[in-house]
Design a protein around this motif. Structure first.
Motif, PDB file in Angstrom:
ATOM      1  N   ARG A  14      13.717   1.433   8.187  1.00 45.02           N
ATOM      2  CA  ARG A  14      12.788   2.443   7.669  1.00 45.02           C
ATOM      3  C   ARG A  14      12.187   1.969   6.350  1.00 45.02           C
ATOM      4  O   ARG A  14      10.987   2.053   6.137  1.00 45.02           O
TER       5      ARG A  14
ATOM      6  N   ARG B 268      10.035   0.886  14.976  1.00 45.40           N
ATOM      7  CA  ARG B 268       9.533   2.155  14.424  1.00 45.40           C
ATOM      8  C   ARG B 268      10.198   3.355  15.101  1.00 45.40           C
ATOM      9  O   ARG B 268      10.651   4.294  14.444  1.00 45.40           O
TER      10      ARG B 268
ATOM     11  N   LYS C  62      19.131   1.672  10.657  1.00 40.71           N
ATOM     12  CA  LYS C  62      18.005   2.610  10.701  1.00 40.71           C
ATOM     13  C   LYS C  62      17.351   2.729   9.323  1.00 40.71           C
ATOM     14  O   LYS C  62      16.138   2.652   9.182  1.00 40.71           O
TER      15      LYS C  62
ATOM     16  N   SER D 149      13.822   3.533  13.971  1.00 41.41           N
ATOM     17  CA  SER D 149      14.042   3.947  12.581  1.00 41.41           C
ATOM     18  C   SER D 149      13.578   5.384  12.332  1.00 41.41           C
ATOM     19  O   SER D 149      14.011   6.018  11.380  1.00 41.41           O
ATOM     20  N   GLN D 150      12.693   5.875  13.195  1.00 44.37           N
ATOM     21  CA  GLN D 150      12.213   7.255  13.018  1.00 44.37           C
ATOM     22  C   GLN D 150      13.027   8.250  13.854  1.00 44.37           C
ATOM     23  O   GLN D 150      12.576   9.379  14.078  1.00 44.37           O
TER      24      GLN D 150
ATOM     25  N   GLN E 193       8.055  13.927   5.820  1.00 43.24           N
ATOM     26  CA  GLN E 193       8.127  12.463   5.783  1.00 43.24           C
ATOM     27  C   GLN E 193       7.238  11.873   4.689  1.00 43.24           C
ATOM     28  O   GLN E 193       7.174  10.644   4.541  1.00 43.24           O
TER      29      GLN E 193
END
Lengths: 521, 209
Positions: free
Chosen positions: A9, A98, A5, A101-102, A388
């Motif tokens: 990212r 995405r 992850k 990883s989010q 973020q």
């Protein structure tokens, strides 16, 4: 899993930043990976309709060669069909990475993850059958590998591979079944797509129009200028040294060919099982930052705003169990992703994830932030940013004298926080959201803008000077844009008279149709 | 977007599209230029090796009417030894059987053997492993009195014909192909079973589509 992850990212931040530098965040295709996939499916459907009309099951190679040789329509439509397949695969993989990883692949989003895998898998099978339809050397290679893999399964009475041995013409039935799968599977894919977005409110299925038409136009031009070559017609008794292979779609082919069918199946099944278990492997305990929203029924006025703003349709209005004549909001924890958008939507601050409701935001401000500001010689300009946000942007803002106030997502931000900052003496507040299609809460920047500028419920109160409030977009790769927006705002503030700090600020005065308590349940 | 940035974005888009165009038809190596193969491919029924006997009228009478077959057979399906020699060197010798748990399905064969290009002597033999007293017996028309009447009249004769037909369609006890063939690079020499002539045949060309 955590390592993967983090790795993805970091890689994504680099790629996203590079694409933002190139195209700007408004046109950054990686923010639109999901919608680009859907757009490509639409392109595939449109071009596929033409191709299927021109295709002949009785003469597959000859009919596709005729389509490819047509310079007016067939040539570029066939190429566009292929390029759209490639872009679909790239976009779908990026979208999945995405989401993974989010931390958006578990809990209420499990159904979206699983159905997304199904859509991707169906897309790969569609691509496979599509290439076989052409029956050139690449199509034959794919068919041969498919036969080799299927022959180890005890499902066919006669080994499929014998069809391609060369001791007879490949039967029309094979091409008919292949065509049938190629046409029937999109129906299942449609169901998968519906499931994929079934849990979200107002799903964005297509990219913004400029990007959408830009991509379709660019792919069409590429199809005209760089037509995809068609390999020689398949001949099972001829061993070609290479095949014109779509490595974007058939990236697995060399690996599969190198392995025994059992090993190839084993690896494939392992990959699918791991992918299916991602929601389980990435699941977080539903506490702290992942705790679902709760409703303080004493504060809820039944205004029906939070169900409208919730991007996940997790809130419904239900009958109250007391004698008040209104409905009351009810959060379904199994649907709530803890994005906190509801906290910003609730004027009386009665809903939100624990610790992130409007009241929590105000008390954090009073207890933690104001003492810091009070120590400064002059109250600085406030820059509110999403948690973020890239660290380099935040550092640049601090270097320019701003006090950076981080929130989980700007969609969480209650407008009273901005009011409180200004009435406490801050010259102005600029709120930096993520690019609109890059928000982990899906609709944070949209609702923020509506609340601050268009009087959406839980709006910024008229008593706040709107000149002292601004919004901006903080996109990795666009540091200059962040600085530009901040400095422009600062120049506007410089032209205004200094703010007067108020004491004993009572923000709750407009929100007292029901008795309130200082704490949420 | 300023003009310089537009030019850079345009160039990047062009590069990405060129990359997609290349990736969509990249020449992926498959066989080498010096590859050549001998391929065996056929589908045929294995022989049924049976012991048959004619039931007596008493035995038939004990059976339900629709079960009254004059000739009752028991047996197994044959297995074969496949042996391939190229230039007098054995490259494969294996036992092959009909498909299915009881080996009663047709015998499907699809095997590729890499062979260097050039002129070679190919010997492909398929030999039944089970021995019988009289291979010709399977092909002899059974002569049995047709005692059935009514709905089942002529059944014994039909059974005998069907029995014989199956035997005719099955792989014979011994098949042999012995030929000299010049195999060019990147080509496949295909050996198939011709069910009509009951022989193995070698082909160098395949019907295209």
């Amino acid at each position: 899993m955590q390592f993967l992850k983090r790795l993805f990212r970091r890689l994504l931040v680099v790629v996203e930043a590079a694409l933002t530098r190139l195209f700007g965040w408004e046109w950054n295709p990686i923010h639109q990976a999901g919608t680009v996939s859907v757009l490509m499916l639409v392109v595939l459907l449109a071009t596929g309709l033409y191709l299927v009309l021109m295709y002949r099951v009785g003469a597959p190679a000859a009919s596709v060669a005729r389509i490819a040789a047509d310079p007016w329509l067939g040539g570029w439509i066939r190429t566009l069909h292929r390029y759209a397949t490639d872009v679909f695969v790239i976009a779908a993989i990026l979208h999945a990475i995405r989401i993974f990883s989010q931390d958006r692949s578990w809990g209420p989003r499990t159904i979206a993850w699983i159905s997304g895998l199904f859509v991707f898998g169906a897309g790969m099978v569609l691509a496979w059958t599509g290439f076989v339809m052409a029956w050139d050397t690449f199509g034959e290679r794919l068919a041969r590998e498919g036969g080799r893999l299927l022959d180890v399964l005890p499902i066919f009475s006669e080994p499929i591979s014998r069809i391609f041995a060369g001791d007879g013409a490949v039967p029309n039935a094979f091409f008919f079944v292949n065509l049938f799968i190629h046409i029937a599977l999109p129906l299942g894919l449609g169901v998968g797509l519906w499931l994929h977005v079934s849990r979200v409110a107002r799903p964005a299925l297509l990219p913004p129009k400029p990007l959408m038409w830009g991509m379709v136009g660019a792919l069409t031009i590429a199809s005209v200028v760089l037509p995809a070559p068609l390999g020689p017609a398949a001949n099972p008794l001829h061993l070609v040294t290479s095949t014109p292979t779509d490595v974007i779609v058939a990236w697995w082919l060399p690996l599969s060919e190198a392995l025994s069918p059992t090993m190839a199946w084993g690896l494939g099944i392992l990959a699918v099982v791991v992918a299916l278990f991602v929601p389980r492997l990435t699941r977080q305990p539903r506490v702290a930052g992942w705790a679902p929203s709760t409703v303080d029924t004493r504060l809820c006025t039944g205004c029906n705003q939070c169900p409208q703003d919730c991007p996940w349709e997790a809130i419904t209005m239900v009958k109250r169990d007391d004698d008040r004549p209104t409905l009351v909001a009810h959060v379904d924890p199994s649907l709530c992703v803890s994005c906190g958008i509801c906290a910003g939507s609730c004027a009386p601050m009665g809903v939100g994830p624990p610790g992130r409701s409007g009241r929590d935001q105000l008390s954090t401000l009073r207890e933690n932030t104001f003492p810091l500001l009070d120590n400064a010689q002059a109250t600085p300009t406030i820059a509110v940013a999403c948690a973020q946000a890239p660290a380099s942007h935040l550092a640049a803002l601090r270097d320019r004298g701003a006090h950076v106030h981080l929130v989980h997502c700007v969609g969480n931000l209650h407008s009273s926080v901005i009011e409180l900052f200004i009435r406490h003496g801050a010259p102005g507040v600029i709120v930096f959201g993520c690019p609109p299609r890059d928000c982990v809460g899906r609709e944070g920047p949209k609702w923020l803008h509506e609340r601050l500028c268009n009087a959406r419920e839980a709006e910024l109160q008229p008593r706040v000077d709107k000149h002292r409030v601004s919004t901006g977009t903080m996109a990795p790769g666009d540091l200059a844009g962040t600085i530009r927006a901040y400095e422009a705002f600062r120049r506007e503030l410089d032209a205004l008279a200094p703010t007067q700090r108020e004491h004993n600020i009572d923000l709750d005065v407009l929100c007292d149709p029901v008795p309130m308590e200082e704490t949420t349940a | 977007m300023n003009p310089v940035r537009m030019i850079i974005a345009g160039a990047a888009t062009t590069a990405l599209l060129a990359l997609i165009a290349y990736g969509s038809a990249a020449p992926l190596p498959y066989h080498t230029a010096h590859d050549a193969r001998l391929r065996l491919s056929w589908s045929a029924r294995p022989e049924r090796i049976e012991v048959c006997r004619t039931l007596s009228d008493e035995e038939l009478a004990k059976l339900a009417e629709h079960m009254r077959q004059r000739v009752a057979c028991e047996g197994v399906f044959a297995s074969y030894t496949l042996r391939i020699d190229v230039d007098d060197q054995t490259i494969d010798e294996s036992v092959i059987r009909g498909a299915g748990l009881r080996n009663d399905r047709p015998l499907y064969l699809l095997r590729d053997y890499p062979v260097p290009p050039g002129q070679h002597r190919f010997r492909v033999s398929l030999t039944r492993r089970e021995k019988t007293d009289n291979d010709a017996a399977a092909f002899a028309k059974a002569v049995v009195p047709d005692v059935d009447t009514g709905l089942y009249a002529g059944r014994a004769q039909r059974e005998a014909i069907e029995h014989s037909r199956r035997a005719q369609n099955a792989i014979p006890p011994q098949l042999m192909l012995d030929t000299v063939f010049s195999l060019t690079a990147q080509r496949v020499a295909l050996v198939t079973f011709n069910a009509e002539h009951r022989t193995l045949e070698l082909h160098a060309e395949s019907p295209r589509r």
